[in-house]
Design a protein around this motif. Structure first.
Motif, PDB file in Angstrom:
ATOM      1  N   GLY A   1     -12.276  16.349  40.023  1.00 36.06           N
ATOM      2  CA  GLY A   1     -12.087  16.760  38.641  1.00 36.06           C
ATOM      3  C   GLY A   1     -13.044  16.059  37.699  1.00 36.06           C
ATOM      4  N   ARG A   2     -13.329  14.773  37.983  1.00 35.61           N
ATOM      5  CA  ARG A   2     -14.278  14.048  37.133  1.00 35.61           C
ATOM      6  C   ARG A   2     -15.672  14.663  37.233  1.00 35.61           C
ATOM      7  NH1 ARG A   2     -10.915   9.869  39.099  1.00 35.61           N
ATOM      8  NH2 ARG A   2      -9.835   8.778  37.396  1.00 35.61           N
ATOM      9  N   VAL A   3     -16.043  15.089  38.438  1.00 34.74           N
ATOM     10  CA  VAL A   3     -17.334  15.772  38.608  1.00 34.74           C
ATOM     11  C   VAL A   3     -17.351  17.067  37.807  1.00 34.74           C
ATOM     12  CG1 VAL A   3     -18.829  16.958  40.254  1.00 34.74           C
ATOM     13  CG2 VAL A   3     -17.841  14.743  40.849  1.00 34.74           C
ATOM     14  N   ALA A   4     -16.254  17.833  37.888  1.00 39.30           N
ATOM     15  CA  ALA A   4     -16.183  19.111  37.160  1.00 39.30           C
ATOM     16  C   ALA A   4     -16.299  18.896  35.656  1.00 39.30           C
ATOM     17  CB  ALA A   4     -14.877  19.832  37.494  1.00 39.30           C
ATOM     18  N   MET A   5     -15.626  17.884  35.132  1.00 46.74           N
ATOM     19  CA  MET A   5     -15.684  17.644  33.692  1.00 46.74           C
ATOM     20  C   MET A   5     -17.050  17.097  33.275  1.00 46.74           C
ATOM     21  SD  MET A   5     -12.918  18.891  32.865  1.00 46.74           S
ATOM     22  CE  MET A   5     -12.421  18.498  31.197  1.00 46.74           C
ATOM     23  N   GLY A   6     -17.692  16.326  34.148  1.00 47.06           N
ATOM     24  CA  GLY A   6     -19.051  15.885  33.855  1.00 47.06           C
ATOM     25  C   GLY A   6     -20.019  17.051  33.782  1.00 47.06           C
ATOM     26  N   LEU A   7     -19.876  17.989  34.726  1.00 44.86           N
ATOM     27  CA  LEU A   7     -20.726  19.187  34.702  1.00 44.86           C
ATOM     28  C   LEU A   7     -20.424  20.047  33.481  1.00 44.86           C
ATOM     29  CD1 LEU A   7     -20.667  20.168  38.496  1.00 44.86           C
ATOM     30  CD2 LEU A   7     -22.551  19.127  37.203  1.00 44.86           C
ATOM     31  N   THR A   8     -19.165  20.043  33.050  1.00 43.08           N
ATOM     32  CA  THR A   8     -18.818  20.784  31.836  1.00 43.08           C
ATOM     33  C   THR A   8     -19.507  20.179  30.623  1.00 43.08           C
ATOM     34  OG1 THR A   8     -16.664  21.377  32.762  1.00 43.08           O
ATOM     35  CG2 THR A   8     -16.907  21.558  30.381  1.00 43.08           C
ATOM     36  N   ALA A   9     -19.551  18.847  30.557  1.00 37.77           N
ATOM     37  CA  ALA A   9     -20.268  18.189  29.455  1.00 37.77           C
ATOM     38  C   ALA A   9     -21.755  18.530  29.497  1.00 37.77           C
ATOM     39  CB  ALA A   9     -20.073  16.673  29.530  1.00 37.77           C
ATOM     40  N   LEU A  10     -22.328  18.568  30.705  1.00 38.83           N
ATOM     41  CA  LEU A  10     -23.740  18.945  30.833  1.00 38.83           C
ATOM     42  C   LEU A  10     -23.951  20.384  30.373  1.00 38.83           C
ATOM     43  CD1 LEU A  10     -26.608  18.322  31.776  1.00 38.83           C
ATOM     44  CD2 LEU A  10     -25.924  19.042  34.082  1.00 38.83           C
ATOM     45  N   ALA A  11     -23.028  21.272  30.757  1.00 37.33           N
ATOM     46  CA  ALA A  11     -23.131  22.671  30.326  1.00 37.33           C
ATOM     47  C   ALA A  11     -23.061  22.772  28.806  1.00 37.33           C
ATOM     48  CB  ALA A  11     -22.013  23.498  30.960  1.00 37.33           C
ATOM     49  N   LEU A  12     -22.186  21.971  28.199  1.00 35.11           N
ATOM     50  CA  LEU A  12     -22.068  22.007  26.736  1.00 35.11           C
ATOM     51  C   LEU A  12     -23.360  21.514  26.076  1.00 35.11           C
ATOM     52  CD1 LEU A  12     -20.419  22.527  24.226  1.00 35.11           C
ATOM     53  CD2 LEU A  12     -19.356  20.276  24.492  1.00 35.11           C
ATOM     54  N   LEU A  13     -24.002  20.515  26.661  1.00 37.93           N
ATOM     55  CA  LEU A  13     -25.272  20.030  26.116  1.00 37.93           C
ATOM     56  C   LEU A  13     -26.341  21.122  26.181  1.00 37.93           C
ATOM     57  CD1 LEU A  13     -26.964  17.722  24.969  1.00 37.93           C
ATOM     58  CD2 LEU A  13     -27.468  17.025  27.330  1.00 37.93           C
ATOM     59  N   VAL A  14     -26.382  21.834  27.309  1.00 38.98           N
ATOM     60  CA  VAL A  14     -27.355  22.935  27.435  1.00 38.98           C
ATOM     61  C   VAL A  14     -27.047  24.030  26.419  1.00 38.98           C
ATOM     62  CG1 VAL A  14     -28.244  24.727  28.980  1.00 38.98           C
ATOM     63  CG2 VAL A  14     -27.808  22.434  29.862  1.00 38.98           C
ATOM     64  N   LEU A  15     -25.768  24.317  26.205  1.00 37.60           N
ATOM     65  CA  LEU A  15     -25.384  25.318  25.205  1.00 37.60           C
ATOM     66  C   LEU A  15     -25.825  24.888  23.808  1.00 37.60           C
ATOM     67  CD1 LEU A  15     -21.795  26.246  26.434  1.00 37.60           C
ATOM     68  CD2 LEU A  15     -23.781  27.751  26.409  1.00 37.60           C
ATOM     69  N   ILE A  16     -25.676  23.600  23.500  1.00 34.49           N
ATOM     70  CA  ILE A  16     -26.083  23.098  22.178  1.00 34.49           C
ATOM     71  C   ILE A  16     -27.583  23.247  22.001  1.00 34.49           C
ATOM     72  CG2 ILE A  16     -26.316  21.002  20.796  1.00 34.49           C
ATOM     73  CD1 ILE A  16     -23.609  20.098  21.958  1.00 34.49           C
ATOM     74  N   VAL A  17     -28.357  22.831  23.008  1.00 35.97           N
ATOM     75  CA  VAL A  17     -29.816  22.895  22.899  1.00 35.97           C
ATOM     76  C   VAL A  17     -30.297  24.339  22.813  1.00 35.97           C
ATOM     77  CG1 VAL A  17     -31.980  22.392  24.088  1.00 35.97           C
ATOM     78  CG2 VAL A  17     -30.151  20.686  24.059  1.00 35.97           C
ATOM     79  N   SER A  18     -29.781  25.198  23.700  1.00 39.35           N
ATOM     80  CA  SER A  18     -30.216  26.602  23.678  1.00 39.35           C
ATOM     81  C   SER A  18     -29.781  27.285  22.393  1.00 39.35           C
ATOM     82  CB  SER A  18     -29.669  27.348  24.902  1.00 39.35           C
ATOM     83  OG  SER A  18     -28.246  27.279  24.944  1.00 39.35           O
ATOM     84  N   GLY A  19     -28.589  26.942  21.889  1.00 41.99           N
ATOM     85  CA  GLY A  19     -28.138  27.515  20.627  1.00 41.99           C
ATOM     86  C   GLY A  19     -29.009  27.093  19.465  1.00 41.99           C
ATOM     87  N   LEU A  20     -29.422  25.830  19.454  1.00 41.69           N
ATOM     88  CA  LEU A  20     -30.309  25.353  18.391  1.00 41.69           C
ATOM     89  C   LEU A  20     -31.659  26.059  18.441  1.00 41.69           C
ATOM     90  CD1 LEU A  20     -29.610  21.508  18.356  1.00 41.69           C
ATOM     91  CD2 LEU A  20     -29.281  23.097  16.462  1.00 41.69           C
ATOM     92  N   VAL A  21     -32.204  26.222  19.647  1.00 38.74           N
ATOM     93  CA  VAL A  21     -33.502  26.896  19.778  1.00 38.74           C
ATOM     94  C   VAL A  21     -33.404  28.337  19.284  1.00 38.74           C
ATOM     95  CG1 VAL A  21     -35.224  27.731  21.426  1.00 38.74           C
ATOM     96  CG2 VAL A  21     -34.294  25.422  21.655  1.00 38.74           C
TER      97      VAL A  21
END
Length: 735
Positions: free
Chosen positions: A121-141
């Motif tokens: 579960g910790r791995v899954a939530m870490g990957l979710t945080a990474l996905a959210l970071l990618v969403l933030i960057v792509s959304g900003l671009v």
């Protein structure tokens, strides 16, 4: 690429992001609740020795004292009447309440950190945080591209209501989402040892022979030098172990204290990594910064709304991209059609062209313009580009020019660009012209010169198809039958007619909003919300091509209102002028977000003539904040075509309109509205110098005259209308 990443990742991670949002929002409130329960701390500078002495004098059985991030002081007792774990008043050392850790907090913490699945579960939530970071960057671009560059990223959002809500909420939520996401990634990496957390190895208990009696805790020098705010935990010596020591943990390190001498026996200073970890933990949880927790919680609550609006935008975009039968792979296509379309109407023309070329034996591939890539088998490229708003690119084409300009060498196959637009707008087919110019700069060979289609004209498209066939040395016909857009039936409830006496009939037509069910609204089948300055597209009987009229009302007004001048031979204007109260029209709304007063309280100068007063009247009607609005109106006769005369008088009395200046061309001493503008040169210079926004609406000749006049008026202060337009302070709605 960024849109695809943003859409796919957002949809794939939606459920986990919802869990993160819900659990994070709950946890973010707990530090503030905990802080609200803290007893006022002692005077600044109170030492651990002083507070520990007070507690020991009150409850001799104290074993451990902790200071929690909230500021609470908690003590653990044995062998006395106090609760085994008590919250302590540090000013007196007395227990004031039993302390129990929150089961609710533990449950939400485990959910937030690991989904109750331990390391998986910790791995899954870490990957979710990474996905959210990618969403933030792509959304900003994507936002930067849509807004016209990084400098304008915090300007007024473009698009329909759902798109604007998504962008506006996303920009506000960034305040909390960026630190939350970065700190979550750091904590996840630290959990699995990818970055150091600065934790110290467990030090063995030093061997000390204690021969003297233990000092009272308040007299231990090593504790007297530590401020209570720096305390993490103090463990007292076990009375049953003769050589046991105090164990002290602080913000800077940990070690042992000889109870007989009061000196440190062993001390390990925390590494920089430990301090970094503690700061990151505090920034992520709000523990120790309760107000930050509330900010982060408010931001993370935006995630579900961003998810819903993003899904709606994705679904609507999917619906607007017309399915094309027989669309071959890009690698096999000899003819490539690239489509730039905001509303989806241009895809209908692409499908018609695709079918004609396929029937003539070609392998045809159609894709959005942002899907531009290498086409190894291509023999020609056809670009069908619509213009969005004030000359901008549609969202599915906003990176095309950049990609073309990044190419070092133009491909061997030729290109033809066909623009789609509406001549009533000043930047007719501007994006297509920009695309054609970029291709020319890149050295591309033209198959055909740039051509344009006005208001989705099927006849013009057929003529262009004939030119294309001739350029290809073939014979085929492109016959496009436009799809009738989804319309809504609007019933005329009121009309006011002007201008009959001067042979310039103009009518203000008011329609009732159609009644729709909640289900229809949620499914997007109801008339969308609109603002004054948006466009009402009216589909006249016997013709599927809509005519656009600027709206003089907003959804909040509870009606749909337009101002229509009757044109000689005009099919739609003649139809509208012939309407009787109770009769209906078929129409739909098209957003026009570039034509609205700039936000804020700075003055707005409204300049219009004839039916061009329509949206300006809507802006005045909506001016509940009473910001300064100055109206310049031109007509032919004050007794015949002074549109909204009665309403304007009321708006002046109410303060919705600050000043009114009129000019009527058929009256003695009259002139055109630009003449009235020229007479007020000094006042207008002062208004514009103070930051005023200029809005012009009406015929093309009038708008050109106003721009020339304002250029003269503003020359003494070194300002031009074009400079104001570049700043977003000069807007036109021209037909």
């Amino acid at each position: 690429m960024f849109r695809r990443i943003h859409s796919v990742l957002g949809l794939a991670a939606a459920i986990l992001l919802m869990v993160v949002a819900a659990s994070g929002a709950v946890l973010s409130v707990l530090p503030a609740i905990d802080r609200a329960q803290v007893v006022a701390p002692p005077a600044a500078g109170a030492s651990v020795a002083t507070v520990a002495g007070r507690i020991a004098s009150q409850q001799p059985g104290v074993e451990v004292i902790k200071r929690l991030p909230s500021g609470k002081v908690v003590a653990y007792f044995v062998g006395n009447d106090a609760p085994p774990t008590s919250v302590i008043d540090p000013a007196t050392g007395a227990p004031i309440a039993a302390y129990t850790s929150s089961a609710t907090q533990r449950w939400f913490t485990n959910l937030h950190r690991s989904l109750f699945l331990d390391d998986a579960g910790r791995v899954a939530m870490g990957l979710t945080a990474l996905a959210l970071l990618v969403l933030i960057v792509s959304g900003l671009v994507m936002t930067a591209r849509r807004m016209g560059g990084w400098r304008r990223i915090f300007g007024r959002a473009r698009g329909n209501r759902m798109q604007r809500l998504h962008v506006d909420l996303g920009r506000v939520a960034l305040i909390g989402l960026v630190p939350s996401t970065l700190t979550a990634l750091y904590l996840s990496l630290a959990t699995f040892g990818f970055v150091p957390d600065g934790s110290l190895p467990v030090a063995p208990l030093p061997t000390v022979s204690i021969t003297s009696p233990a000092l009272p805790v308040e007299r231990i020098a090593a504790l007297a030098s530590v401020d209570l705010d720096d305390l993490r935990e103090l463990t007292f010596p076990d009375a049953t172990q003769p050589n046991d020591l105090y164990h002290l943990m602080t913000a800077t390190g940990e070690g042992y204290i000889d109870p007989a001498t009061g000196s440190l026996v062993g001390w390990q200073e925390h590494a920089v990594a430990a301090r970094v970890y503690e700061v990151v933990y505090m920034l992520h949880t709000g523990q120790g910064l309760w107000w930050l927790g509330l900010v982060l919680g408010a931001a993370v609550l935006g995630l579900p709304i961003l998810g819903i609006t993003g899904a709606v935008i994705w679904w609507r975009r999917r619906r607007t991209q017309v399915a094309i039968t027989g669309n071959v792979a890009a690698a096999r296509a000899d003819t490539v059609l690239l489509v730039g379309s905001e509303s989806g109407s241009t895809w209908g023309f692409a499908r018609t062209l695709h079918a004609a070329l396929t029937a003539n034996g070609h392998q045809v591939h159609a894709a959005p313009m942002n899907g531009f890539t290498a086409y190894p088998a291509a023999r020609r490229l056809l670009v069908l580009a619509a213009t969005y708003g004030d000359g901008a690119a549609p969202t599915n084409a906003d990176s095309f020019v950049e990609r073309v300009e990044a190419m070092k060498t133009a491909p061997a196959y030729p290109v033809a660009v066909l623009g789609f637009g509406d001549r009533q707008f000043p930047h007719f087919c501007q994006f297509a012209a920009d695309v054609d110019a970029a291709l020319a700069r890149g050295g591309w060979t033209r198959l055909l010169p740039l051509a344009t289609i006005d208001r989705q004209s099927a006849q013009s498209f057929t003529r262009w198809g004939e030119d294309l066939a001739a350029a290809m040395g073939e014979t085929f016909t492109v016959t496009h039958v436009p799809e009738r857009p989804r319309t809504y039936r609007l019933r005329l409830t009121d009309r006011v007619d002007y201008g009959e006496a001067i042979d310039a009939p103009t009518a203000v037509l008011r329609f009732a909003l159609p009644a729709t069910s909640l289900g229809a609204r949620l499914a997007g089948r109801s008339l969308p919300r609109f603002h004054a300055g948006d466009l009402l597209a009216v589909v006249p009987p016997g013709d599927d091509v809509p005519r656009y009229y600027s709206l003089a009302s907003a959804s909040a007004d509870g009606f749909v209102e337009i101002c229509v001048r009757k044109r000689p031979g005009g099919l739609c204007s003649g139809f509208l002028h012939g309407l009787a109260v109770g009769e209906t029209i078929e129409a739909f709304v098209q957003s026009n977000p570039t034509y609205r007063p700039a936000p804020g309280k700075r003055p707005v100068i409204l300049i219009g003539a004839g039916a061009g007063i329509g949206p300006l009247a809507g802006f005045i009607r909506a001016n509940e904040e009473r910001r300064p609005l100055h109206l310049y109106f031109g007509g032919r006769s004050s007794t015949s075509d002074f549109l909204y005369e009665r309403e304007i008088a009321g708006w002046l009395d109410e303060g919705r309109l600050t000043t009114l200046a009129t000019s009527f061309s058929r009256e003695k001493g009259g002139g055109y509205v630009q003449d009235r503008v020229h007479r007020d040169a000094e006042r207008l210079r002062a208004l514009i110098a103070s930051g005023a926004h200029v809005m012009v609406c009406g015929g093309r000749e009038m708008a050109s005259g106003v721009m020339r006049t304002l250029a003269d008026v503003l020359a003494p202060i070194g300002v031009t209308p074009l400079a104001l337009k570049a700043q977003g302070r000069y807007s036109e709605d021209v037909y």
